[in-house]
Design a protein around this motif. Structure first.
Motif, PDB file in Angstrom:
ATOM      1  N   LEU A   1       0.828  -1.206   0.000  1.00 50.91           N
ATOM      2  CA  LEU A   1       0.000   0.000   0.000  1.00 50.91           C
ATOM      3  C   LEU A   1       0.863   1.257   0.000  1.00 50.91           C
ATOM      4  N   ASP A   2       1.997   1.213   0.712  1.00 49.00           N
ATOM      5  CA  ASP A   2       2.922   2.353   0.691  1.00 49.00           C
ATOM      6  C   ASP A   2       3.405   2.628  -0.724  1.00 49.00           C
ATOM      7  N   ILE A   3       3.683   1.561  -1.473  1.00 44.03           N
ATOM      8  CA  ILE A   3       4.131   1.723  -2.857  1.00 44.03           C
ATOM      9  C   ILE A   3       3.034   2.363  -3.700  1.00 44.03           C
ATOM     10  N   LEU A   4       1.820   1.863  -3.583  1.00 41.22           N
ATOM     11  CA  LEU A   4       0.720   2.424  -4.365  1.00 41.22           C
ATOM     12  C   LEU A   4       0.515   3.897  -4.053  1.00 41.22           C
ATOM     13  N   GLU A   5       0.625   4.263  -2.791  1.00 40.34           N
ATOM     14  CA  GLU A   5       0.400   5.661  -2.399  1.00 40.34           C
ATOM     15  C   GLU A   5       1.487   6.594  -2.913  1.00 40.34           C
ATOM     16  N   LEU A   6       2.667   6.059  -3.221  1.00 40.40           N
ATOM     17  CA  LEU A   6       3.720   6.899  -3.801  1.00 40.40           C
ATOM     18  C   LEU A   6       3.298   7.461  -5.158  1.00 40.40           C
ATOM     19  N   PHE A   7       2.440   6.713  -5.878  1.00 41.85           N
ATOM     20  CA  PHE A   7       2.021   7.161  -7.209  1.00 41.85           C
ATOM     21  C   PHE A   7       1.091   8.376  -7.158  1.00 41.85           C
ATOM     22  N   LEU A   8       0.662   8.757  -5.956  1.00 41.47           N
ATOM     23  CA  LEU A   8      -0.189   9.932  -5.825  1.00 41.47           C
ATOM     24  C   LEU A   8       0.605  11.228  -5.974  1.00 41.47           C
ATOM     25  N   ASP A   9       1.918  11.143  -5.866  1.00 39.21           N
ATOM     26  CA  ASP A   9       2.774  12.338  -5.924  1.00 39.21           C
ATOM     27  C   ASP A   9       3.490  12.437  -7.272  1.00 39.21           C
ATOM     28  N   GLY A  10       4.019  13.600  -7.547  1.00 34.28           N
ATOM     29  CA  GLY A  10       4.819  13.826  -8.748  1.00 34.28           C
ATOM     30  C   GLY A  10       4.026  13.639 -10.021  1.00 34.28           C
ATOM     31  N   ASP A  11       4.691  13.024 -11.039  1.00 32.60           N
ATOM     32  CA  ASP A  11       4.026  12.845 -12.335  1.00 32.60           C
ATOM     33  C   ASP A  11       3.279  11.519 -12.420  1.00 32.60           C
TER      34      ASP A  11
ATOM     35  N   ASP B   1      13.428   4.236  -7.572  1.00 38.47           N
ATOM     36  CA  ASP B   1      12.731   5.346  -6.911  1.00 38.47           C
ATOM     37  C   ASP B   1      12.050   4.864  -5.637  1.00 38.47           C
ATOM     38  N   ILE B   2      11.399   3.717  -5.732  1.00 37.58           N
ATOM     39  CA  ILE B   2      10.656   3.167  -4.589  1.00 37.58           C
ATOM     40  C   ILE B   2      11.621   2.761  -3.473  1.00 37.58           C
ATOM     41  N   VAL B   3      12.735   2.114  -3.854  1.00 34.00           N
ATOM     42  CA  VAL B   3      13.748   1.728  -2.866  1.00 34.00           C
ATOM     43  C   VAL B   3      14.234   2.949  -2.110  1.00 34.00           C
ATOM     44  N   ARG B   4      14.528   4.011  -2.842  1.00 30.09           N
ATOM     45  CA  ARG B   4      15.070   5.234  -2.223  1.00 30.09           C
ATOM     46  C   ARG B   4      14.047   5.907  -1.318  1.00 30.09           C
ATOM     47  N   ARG B   5      12.807   6.007  -1.769  1.00 31.55           N
ATOM     48  CA  ARG B   5      11.808   6.768  -1.018  1.00 31.55           C
ATOM     49  C   ARG B   5      11.251   6.008   0.184  1.00 31.55           C
ATOM     50  N   LEU B   6      11.190   4.690   0.092  1.00 27.70           N
ATOM     51  CA  LEU B   6      10.649   3.909   1.204  1.00 27.70           C
ATOM     52  C   LEU B   6      11.722   3.228   2.046  1.00 27.70           C
ATOM     53  N   GLN B   7      12.974   3.308   1.570  1.00 27.48           N
ATOM     54  CA  GLN B   7      14.076   2.683   2.318  1.00 27.48           C
ATOM     55  C   GLN B   7      13.837   1.188   2.547  1.00 27.48           C
ATOM     56  N   LEU B   8      13.429   0.521   1.484  1.00 27.12           N
ATOM     57  CA  LEU B   8      13.189  -0.904   1.544  1.00 27.12           C
ATOM     58  C   LEU B   8      14.275  -1.649   0.764  1.00 27.12           C
TER      59      LEU B   8
ATOM     60  N   ARG C   1      16.047  -3.894  -2.026  1.00 22.18           N
ATOM     61  CA  ARG C   1      15.726  -4.003  -3.448  1.00 22.18           C
ATOM     62  C   ARG C   1      14.954  -5.276  -3.771  1.00 22.18           C
ATOM     63  N   THR C   2      15.322  -6.393  -3.121  1.00 22.19           N
ATOM     64  CA  THR C   2      14.617  -7.648  -3.400  1.00 22.19           C
ATOM     65  C   THR C   2      13.148  -7.565  -2.976  1.00 22.19           C
ATOM     66  N   THR C   3      12.892  -6.899  -1.848  1.00 20.90           N
ATOM     67  CA  THR C   3      11.518  -6.742  -1.372  1.00 20.90           C
ATOM     68  C   THR C   3      10.711  -5.908  -2.361  1.00 20.90           C
ATOM     69  N   VAL C   4      11.291  -4.802  -2.818  1.00 25.25           N
ATOM     70  CA  VAL C   4      10.604  -3.934  -3.768  1.00 25.25           C
ATOM     71  C   VAL C   4      10.343  -4.680  -5.076  1.00 25.25           C
ATOM     72  N   HIS C   5      11.338  -5.428  -5.536  1.00 24.32           N
ATOM     73  CA  HIS C   5      11.159  -6.184  -6.784  1.00 24.32           C
ATOM     74  C   HIS C   5       9.986  -7.160  -6.670  1.00 24.32           C
ATOM     75  N   GLU C   6       9.902  -7.877  -5.550  1.00 18.80           N
ATOM     76  CA  GLU C   6       8.814  -8.846  -5.356  1.00 18.80           C
ATOM     77  C   GLU C   6       7.455  -8.149  -5.310  1.00 18.80           C
ATOM     78  N   LEU C   7       7.383  -7.045  -4.589  1.00 15.40           N
ATOM     79  CA  LEU C   7       6.116  -6.327  -4.460  1.00 15.40           C
ATOM     80  C   LEU C   7       5.687  -5.707  -5.789  1.00 15.40           C
ATOM     81  N   VAL C   8       6.633  -5.110  -6.507  1.00 20.01           N
ATOM     82  CA  VAL C   8       6.322  -4.507  -7.808  1.00 20.01           C
ATOM     83  C   VAL C   8       5.853  -5.578  -8.786  1.00 20.01           C
ATOM     84  N   THR C   9       6.515  -6.724  -8.792  1.00 22.42           N
ATOM     85  CA  THR C   9       6.123  -7.822  -9.672  1.00 22.42           C
ATOM     86  C   THR C   9       4.698  -8.282  -9.353  1.00 22.42           C
TER      87      THR C   9
END
Length: 257
Positions: A12-22, A29-36, A38-46
């Motif tokens: 849900l944190d990842i989805l809410e990031l799309f509310l900002d910017g363009d 970008d997600i790794v940097r902004r959420l401090q998660l 990379r493997t976790t972000v890759h799994e969630l994005v997939t």
């Protein structure tokens, strides 16, 4: 409040990031902004991409935007907002006509949730509120909504042999009796509750349909027994049907009559 599930919270944190910017993001970008990790972000994005919550941006490899699924969820939420707002207006009009309490409710599993309510001006009136949840089989709105379900869906919610909750001595507790009652409601097009959720109140309800003709809610008129009579029942049924038809029309339903 129960324990939060970390994986769901991160998704849900990842989805809410799309509310900002363009509205587009890459995995870095997600790794940097959420401090998660990379493997976790890759799994969630997939996973989110596989479920259509996010989709690749054409011409921008590695970047994503929101997909169709969040739009569908938002559209359903907007439908309920519209239903509640329109329901409140129609309920007010019906209540002004009969000077009794009017509710609009929707079905959730085996319960009804009241989404609109307008009180009578009488000293003796219903103690209820929008947002309240009650067993569907104990209420006129609930029985009206249950009567609109296909038989297999109804059987799944109320299997044979199940013991139904009783709110008063008049409540239906046998699924077989409930099915028989619902058959009568389908034939009549209105539902009546006789002191089944409150020993001092009876109600009558009619179905509310959306533009596709599907029953999405029910409108009821609730009357304390001191003002209830068999002679008045016909008048209340007509008012409930008229109010439900008006709300249906506001939702885009076109009657074939």
């Amino acid at each position: 409040m129960g324990r939060l599930v970390p994986a769901v919270t991160r998704a849900l944190d990842i989805l809410e990031l799309f509310l900002d910017g363009d509205g587009t993001l890459s995995a870095p970008d997600i790794v940097r902004r959420l401090q998660l990790p990379r493997t976790t972000v890759h799994e969630l994005v997939t996973t989110l991409a596989a479920r259509k919550y996010i989709v690749p941006v054409a011409g921008q490899p590695g970047r994503y935007r929101l997909g169709v699924r969040p739009y569908q969820l938002g559209a359903r939420y907007a439908e309920h907002l519209d239903l509640a707002a329109e329901g409140q207006q129609v309920a007010r009009s019906v209540a002004e006509t009969c000077d009794e309490t009017v509710h609009v409710a929707i079905l959730e599993d085996t319960d009804v949730i009241y989404i609109a309510k307008v009180d009578s001006t009488h000293a003796v009136r219903m103690v209820s509120a929008a947002g309240r949840r009650l067993p569907a089989h104990c209420t006129s709105v609930g029985k009206m909504l249950l009567a609109s379900l296909p038989e297999p869906e109804l059987a799944a919610r109320f299997p044979d042999g199940a013991e139904l909750t009783a709110m008063t001595p008049n409540s239906i507790t046998d699924p077989a009796v409930l099915r028989e009652t619902l058959a009568g409601i389908r034939a009549r097009g209105v539902a009546v509750e006789s002191r089944e959720s409150n020993p001092d109140v009876s109600c009558v309800a009619a179905p509310v349909r959306d533009r596709t003709g599907q029953v999405v809610a029910a409108l009821s008129i609730s009357v304390p027994m001191i003002r209830w009579s068999d002679e008045r029942l016909g008048e209340l049924e007509q008012l409930a049907v008229k109010g439900a038809a008006e709300l249906s029309e506001r939702l885009g339903h076109r009657s074939m009559a």
